[in-house]
Structures are given as C-alpha cells and as structure tokens.
Design a protein around this motif. Structure first.
Motif, mmCIF file in Angstrom:
data_model
loop_
_atom_site.group_PDB
_atom_site.id
_atom_site.type_symbol
_atom_site.label_atom_id
_atom_site.label_comp_id
_atom_site.label_asym_id
_atom_site.label_seq_id
_atom_site.Cartn_x
_atom_site.Cartn_y
_atom_site.Cartn_z
ATOM 1 N N LEU A 1 -64.981 58.847 -46.402
ATOM 2 C CA LEU A 1 -63.559 58.521 -45.787
ATOM 3 C C LEU A 1 -64.481 56.812 -45.058
ATOM 4 C CD1 LEU A 1 -64.595 61.490 -43.751
ATOM 5 C CD2 LEU A 1 -62.451 61.639 -45.004
ATOM 6 N N ARG A 2 -63.193 56.406 -44.919
ATOM 7 C CA ARG A 2 -63.357 55.048 -44.214
ATOM 8 C C ARG A 2 -62.865 55.280 -43.204
ATOM 9 N NH1 ARG A 2 -59.221 49.636 -45.288
ATOM 10 N NH2 ARG A 2 -59.464 48.966 -42.699
ATOM 11 N N CYS B 1 -68.003 56.387 -44.019
ATOM 12 C CA CYS B 1 -69.010 57.377 -43.775
ATOM 13 C C CYS B 1 -68.808 58.595 -44.981
ATOM 14 C CB CYS B 1 -68.885 58.431 -42.198
ATOM 15 S SG CYS B 1 -67.008 58.224 -41.983
ATOM 16 N N LYS B 2 -69.430 59.369 -45.090
ATOM 17 C CA LYS B 2 -68.958 61.278 -45.752
ATOM 18 C C LYS B 2 -69.668 62.102 -44.929
ATOM 19 C CE LYS B 2 -72.038 62.224 -49.585
ATOM 20 N NZ LYS B 2 -72.890 61.787 -50.883
ATOM 21 N N ASP B 3 -68.730 62.653 -45.400
ATOM 22 C CA ASP B 3 -68.909 64.388 -45.327
ATOM 23 C C ASP B 3 -70.104 65.159 -45.951
ATOM 24 O OD1 ASP B 3 -68.370 67.444 -45.953
ATOM 25 O OD2 ASP B 3 -66.460 66.399 -44.119
ATOM 26 N N PRO B 4 -70.769 65.741 -44.909
ATOM 27 C CA PRO B 4 -72.033 66.452 -45.601
ATOM 28 C C PRO B 4 -71.921 67.784 -46.175
ATOM 29 C CG PRO B 4 -71.914 66.326 -42.982
ATOM 30 C CD PRO B 4 -70.526 65.466 -43.702
ATOM 31 N N LYS B 5 -70.886 67.872 -46.666
ATOM 32 C CA LYS B 5 -70.349 69.337 -46.891
ATOM 33 C C LYS B 5 -69.857 69.079 -48.399
ATOM 34 C CE LYS B 5 -68.524 74.070 -46.609
ATOM 35 N NZ LYS B 5 -68.166 74.978 -45.911
ATOM 36 N N ASN B 6 -69.054 68.222 -48.350
ATOM 37 C CA ASN B 6 -68.347 68.377 -49.523
ATOM 38 C C ASN B 6 -67.763 66.638 -50.343
ATOM 39 O OD1 ASN B 6 -66.492 66.488 -48.380
ATOM 40 N ND2 ASN B 6 -64.414 67.901 -48.560
ATOM 41 N N GLY B 7 -68.937 65.647 -49.956
ATOM 42 C CA GLY B 7 -69.290 64.801 -50.016
ATOM 43 C C GLY B 7 -67.964 63.639 -50.159
ATOM 44 N N GLU B 8 -66.589 64.128 -49.258
ATOM 45 C CA GLU B 8 -65.601 63.279 -48.822
ATOM 46 C C GLU B 8 -65.851 61.846 -48.705
ATOM 47 O OE1 GLU B 8 -60.990 63.204 -47.505
ATOM 48 O OE2 GLU B 8 -62.299 64.707 -47.272
ATOM 49 N N PRO C 1 -68.549 63.860 -39.555
ATOM 50 C CA PRO C 1 -69.162 62.930 -40.597
ATOM 51 C C PRO C 1 -70.334 62.105 -41.127
ATOM 52 C CG PRO C 1 -67.711 61.539 -39.984
ATOM 53 C CD PRO C 1 -67.627 63.245 -39.136
ATOM 54 N N THR C 2 -71.216 61.838 -41.870
ATOM 55 C CA THR C 2 -72.521 60.820 -41.284
ATOM 56 C C THR C 2 -72.216 59.180 -40.597
ATOM 57 O OG1 THR C 2 -72.383 60.025 -43.609
ATOM 58 C CG2 THR C 2 -73.567 61.765 -42.963
#
Length: 734
Positions: free
Chosen positions: A171-172, A162-169, A263-264
């Motif tokens: 994540l598993r 998944c992906k953090d919508p703010k910083n683009g990190e 996250p997404t």
C-alpha cells in the motif's frame, strides 16, 4: 526500449523471493525526510536494487477511489465505469499484455488514443516550443547510475509504502490514510442524513451492499472535533513524511478493509527501474524518471548553439518510467508515461524577470497556497497572475509567466477551466531541488490530480553536475565595466597531487575547488597551524581526506575581471501527458439519450484541433454510385490536411454518427442522392447535431476553418444554408 522493459518486468515477476519477506529486511531503502513529489510525477514507478520482497501481482480488480462530485461536460453525474468501458471498447487505450493477464500500471494506446495524444503534443509544440523559440532535444532513456546519484534521485526519489501483514498487499502510505479517512467522513455524512452523491445502482448491487462487508462504508456519526481533524489531515496529506504517516495510522487505528489489520510502519521505496548497461553488467543504470537530466547535461552545448544568449529555454518530449507502488487509477497512475518538460534558464541577478510577463499579467488563476492548506482548508483564491507575483504569492515573474501559459494551454486543448486549480507545494513535499513549486491540478473522478508541475529549481542541477564532473556549466557574460575582486585562491600542485592520491585525485581536487570563501579562510588557518588541511570528501576513505601544504597552497589574490561567470537558475514546467489526456476525456464526456430515452449514448466533445479524426464521411446507403463521390471527397480532405474516416457500413446514419460521437469526431459529411445531382453535401456538427448543406468545396473550406479555429459553428451556420432533411434520433441530453 520495449524488450528492455519487458526483461526488467520478467525478472521482477520471476523472482524466487517470496512476498511474505518483511519490508524492513530491505537494506536498500534510503532514509529520506520527505518523499519527492513532482508532477512531472504523474504517479508512476521503477525497481530498487535487489528488492527483497515481491509485489503481489493479481488479476483481481480493486475498486478505484472515486470522487462523488465529478460531473460530465453537461453537468451530469459522471459514471466513471461507463466512460472507461467506452474508452476501452473504442480502443482509446487497453491494458498491456492483456491476453497474458496484464501488468498493473502498463497500458497501450489504440488508434484514437494515439491520434489524440499526437494532436495534443502538436498543440503543445506550437504553444510552447514555437511560440517561445525553445530548443528541443531528444535524450536517451537509459541513464547511468552516477548521473542520477548526483542529481539526488538515487537517494531521494521515493514514496512511502507499507504492507498488510496478512495478505502481503503493498500500500502507498499516504493514499491508504487518505482513502480510509475519506470513507469515514462519508460514513459520517450518511449517519447525519446528509446526501452523499452516488451513481445509480442496480437492485442486485444494492442488495449486495446490504451484506456485511469489511470494505463497506459504515454509517457512523463522528464527533465534530474528529471530523475537523480528519479534514485538516486530508488538506495537508502531501506534507507528511513516513514517520508522521505511521503515527496517523496508529493514532486513528487505520486498518486495511480487506483484512481488518493495520499495515506495517511506512518505509521508503525508491521509484526508479534499475538495469545494467552493456553485456558485462558493470555499468549500473536506470530508466530515466524524468527527461530533465539530459537537458541539464547538454546545457553548455545548448548555450553555445544559442550563441551564448540568455535567457533561453530547452524542451523535451519523451517517455519516463516510475515503479509506482500501487497503480490502480487507470491512466492516472502508470509506470511508463509520456512527459513534456521545459527547462528555462535565467540569470538569478535579474530577479527572474520575464520580458513577456505583461502579456499574461491579467490572466486569472485559482490558487491554493501552502498556508491555506496548512490551516486545513482547500478553498482557492482567484486572482490575476500579475497581482499574485506583486504580492509575493508566486515567487517571480518567470514562474508566474509559465503558470499563466500553462492555464492557457490547458484551456486551448479542451480542459474545463472550472476544474483547474494551482496548488502550491508545502515545505515537506517540496522536491529536493526546488525553492518554489506549483502544480496545475485537474478535477476528475479520482479527485484533484496533479497534471503539470511548475518548479523553480534554482541552480541545483547545473551546480551538482558541475561539481561532480568539473564541467563548466556556467554562463560567461562580458561586463561593460571591469570589476576588481579580492578572494582566497586555491593552487594545487598537479604534478604531485595526482600520483599521490591516484584514482581519488580528481574527486579530492573537485572538493577543494568547490569550497566557499569562508571555508577557504578556515583552511588557511589549518595550513598555518598544522601544515595540512582536513576536508570532507564523500566516497573517499571514511569521508575525510588530509592534504598537506606540499600539495596545496591558498593565497589571498586580487584580480580584475572583464567577464562575469554565473550558474543560471532554472524554471521548469513539466507536463504529464497521459494524465492530461485522461482528464481531457473526462472533461469532454457526456451522454445523450435516444428519442425513446431507453439508451444513453456517450459523446466526447473534443475541440476540433485535438479530435482524433476531424471528419466522418458517410454515404447515405451502400449504393455503388456513391463510392466515387466518397473517394473524391476523402482525397480533397487529405489534400487540405484534414483527417477523415469513411463509414460505409450497413448501419443507419444515426448509428454511424453515434459511433463516431463516441470517438469525438466533431464533423460528419453525408453523401446522398442529391450529391449525385448537384454536387452538394451536408455537414453535421457533433454536439448540436445541426446540419448545413453546400457545394463540396465550400464545405471543405468551412471544415478547414473550423479545425484551424478561425471560424465557429455559429459562423458556418450564418454563411451556409441550414439543412433539416435528415433527422437523427439521439439528440436528447439526459
């Protein structure tokens, strides 16, 4: 291989695509019910075709998840940061391309790391390949797309991200859920006034923790029911698919500590590095994610080499590649790694018995079965492998035999038996090919880490490759008495079949021949009623193909067979060598203080058989008269097959020994003025710092016996005179 991997990474890092592209825009994601998890998946990763987002690369270090109950060899609280600093300083390993900023998940081994790895591999070969009379092969890393498509890796070798919508990190997903819930449980313990073990911190760090920090642990008391629910989730975290992980994130409002946002939704990310083979780029391929496929494809040749005898095993040691989503745990989660895999081929009609099972039946293992995990518990059950197989906990003797042999190997190289457990895969995390699977997990500062996977792969691999290629990946066994078989037999008009279907002819023919007897009975009815049959052929037209009775005949036949033909089942132990090496370093690490107690000095108490260097040779001083004696001693040790290093620096003997204690060198030989008089030298043992003194030849014979394991240090002390002349300062365990 290095230039190829470098090229792939360069192409990824130089992609013009921006990191902010939504994850759901990637049309290359495959929809899978459950992520594949196998050790041989010591977590590592590769790149999907034309990935439409870019994983942000950053030099900013992120805190690694630490286990608060990890201890050293002597029971001291483990300081992971101090250990890692020592390992890097002594060049056991170092980040790859570090002067260019490094690439996460890639590491280089230095001289002691290479020697440690080589010694572990040497013992692995002796323990498995030589002991079990296995057939070793070395297969190519580059693997064509069709091979891994057939094996299922192209569609199913994935993790949820998944992906953090703010910083683009990036994540598993399962690790994200696990980390947040563990932090909340830790905060609950603090709020209840329970002791939470932490390593000692400086006043500066303690002051910094008082500041408001989104990533910090809040001491918030949770309801007992919530605590129980969190613990149950963590006990079966490997059993959740992407949709379920997404529901957990929403239900428990799990947010990225760095941004405070959810996250997404999790999406599937294939873990293989894709490449093109040849200058025309017309042949797509991958860097292999495991060594197993080469062994399966060579099965028929290996069977012939083994004169057709069953059962038998093949083995392979080599690099594999996995494009890990977030490799942040040092050597425990990397993208390029060494694997050692065994494929044991066995007749399924023999109930997978093993001729040597009785030799290990009394070996006791710590089991964590799937039912215990699903109940929300992680309590292990200790019992012998013989009893486990008898009760059906472990499916068959061959699988049980290798579980016991895995334990014996891990103990032999120096893994702490108290930190080993065997965890059974739950249904949802079971690899697509497996019918039963156990992981040997080792307890480290990162928690329980899967280091060896042992799976019953049934006949999956040989069957799918035979179906795809038409190659006879089977065993033909002459029967003592002939048997009569009655069945539906397919006859194809090959003269006209090929020209009619052209390039798809072979694929359609294989699909017809792969039908079961029940399916052939239905096809007979279609031929009688319609004059044609319709069969499923993936990849041809719309997946459905018509075959007329002019090209196909299906008849009921009766035949006598003198030969039985069957597809073997496979039991596969798979070792992640890098993870085992790191666990070995943690399990054998401890510290002792100088006499004043003002300095902790690290020690790696490797068993002599795996220690990078066996002997340190130290002249008492820089006196030139010592040089010939040192060189002569070094030559004698080399002739005896014992590795040694000379440290003739100006540091004190205590410091020179201490430096090599950090390298895990088990023995030290001192050349002093007494040596010049009578030819005697002292032999020092690393862990006790005790010494004996005797003639060179006796000392060398003792060292050789210690390294080979035929004698212990206690034996040597009983045979040679104790020496107490030179005192060392670093002997206090703290």
């Amino acid at each position: 291989m290095k230039p190829l991997l470098s090229l792939i990474l360069t192409r990824r890092l130089s992609s013009p695509l921006v990191a902010g592209t939504p994850l759901h825009s990637n049309n290359n994601y495959t929809s899978v019910v459950a992520p594949l998890r196998r050790l041989h998946r010591p977590p590592f990763v590769p790149s999907t075709p034309r990935l439409k987002f870019q994983i942000p690369q950053t030099n900013k270090k992120k805190p690694e998840k630490m286990s608060t109950d990890a201890t050293t060899l002597k029971g001291q609280p483990l300081d992971r940061a101090a250990l890692d600093a020592m390992l890097r300083r002594r060049l056991f390993y170092t980040p790859s391309f570090e002067i260019y900023g490094g690439v996460s998940g890639l590491y280089d081994y230095g001289p002691p790391g290479c020697a440690l790895q080589a010694n572990v591999i040497d013992l692995w070969r002796k323990h498995f390949i030589l002991e079990e009379d296995m057939l070793e092969v070395d297969c190519t890393v580059l693997t064509p797309h069709d091979v891994l498509k057939t094996s299922g890796h192209v569609d199913k070798f994935a993790d949820w991200m998944c992906k953090d919508p703010k910083n683009g990190e990036i994540l598993r997903a399962d690790h994200f859920v696990e980390d947040i819930l563990e932090q909340r449980l830790k905060g609950d313990k603090e709020a209840r006034g329970l002791k939470v073990e932490e390593k000692e911190e400086t006043d500066k760090k303690k002051a910094a923790k008082k500041k408001k920090n989104k990533g910090g642990v809040e001491a918030v008391r949770l309801d007992d029911a919530v605590v129980k629910e969190y613990e149950e989730i963590l006990a079966q975290i490997d059993n959740y698919n992407g949709e379920q992980l997404g529901e957990l994130i929403k239900k428990h409002d799990l947010r990225n500590p760095a941004t405070g946002l959810q996250p997404t939704p999790p999406v599937s990310f294939n873990l293989m590095f894709q490449t093109s083979i040849g200058p025309s780029s017309n042949l797509p391929g991958y860097l292999r994610p495991e060594t197993a496929q080469g062994q399966f494809l060579n099965f028929a040749k290996l069977l012939e080499f083994n004169t057709g005898q069953m059962p038998f095993a093949s083995a392979s040691i080599g690099k594999s590649y996995r494009n890990e989503i977030s490799p942040r745990a040092g050597l425990l989660r990397v993208r390029e790694f060494l694997m050692a895999e065994i494929e044991h081929f066995v007749d399924p009609e023999g109930h997978k018995k093993h001729a040597r099972f009785h030799e290990v039946a009394d070996v006791e293992l710590a089991f964590l079965d799937r039912h215990t995990q699903l109940s929300g518990s992680t309590v292990v059950k200790k019992q012998t492998i013989g009893q486990a197989v008898k009760e059906g906990l472990v499916d068959n003797e061959t699988l049980g035999y290798f579980l016991a042999r895995i334990l014996l190997f891990l103990k032999k190289i120096g893994i702490d038996e108290k930190k080993i457990r065997f965890r059974q895969h739950m249904d949802n995390e079971m690899a697509h090919y497996a019918c039963d699977c156990w992981d040997a997990e080792l307890h480290t500062s990162a928690g329980w880490v899967e280091c060896v996977g042992c799976a019953d792969r049934s006949a999956y691999d040989l069957s799918v490759h035979a179906k795809k290629t038409g190659a006879p990946l089977v065993v033909r066994q002459r029967l003592e008495e002939p048997i009569t078989i009655e069945e539906w037999d397919i006859a194809i008009d090959k003269k006209n079949f090929g020209p009619f279907y052209k390039k798809d002819g072979k694929t359609i023919e294989n699909a017809l021949l792969a039908t079961t007897q029940e399916q052939r009975g239905e096809l007979v009815k279609q031929l009688e009623e319609n004059g044609k049959v319709v069969i499923d052929v993936p990849g041809v037209n719309d997946g459905k193909v018509e075959v007329s009775k002019d090209l196909l005949a299906i008849k009921w036949v009766k035949r006598v067979e003198n030969v039985r033909e069957y597809t073997p089942n496979v039991i596969e132990p798979s070792f992640g060598i890098g993870r085992i090496l790191y666990s070995l370093m943690e399990h054998n690490y401890w510290t002792r203080a100088s006499e004043g107690g003002d300095e902790a000095r690290g020690v790696l108490s490797f068993p002599p058989a795996v220690a990078p260097t066996k002997v340190l040779i130290v002249p008492l001083s820089s006196n030139k008269d010592f040089t010939p004696e040192v060189r002569k001693l070094s030559q004698k040790l080399r002739s005896a097959g014992v590795s040694s290093r000379i440290d003739d620096s100006s540091a004190s003997i205590g410091k020179r020994y201490s430096r090599n204690d950090e390298l895990g060198t088990p023995f030290g030989v001192t050349v002093d003025f007494q040596t010049l008089k009578d030819g005697t030298v002292t032999l020092r043992e690393r862990d006790s710092t005790r010494q004996v003194r005797a003639e060179e030849d006796k000392i060398i014979a003792a060292i050789k016996a210690l390294v080979e394991g035929t004698k212990t240090w206690q034996d040597v002390e009983g045979e040679l005179p104790i020496f107490e002349g030179q005192q060392e300062v670093e002997v206090v365990v703290r």
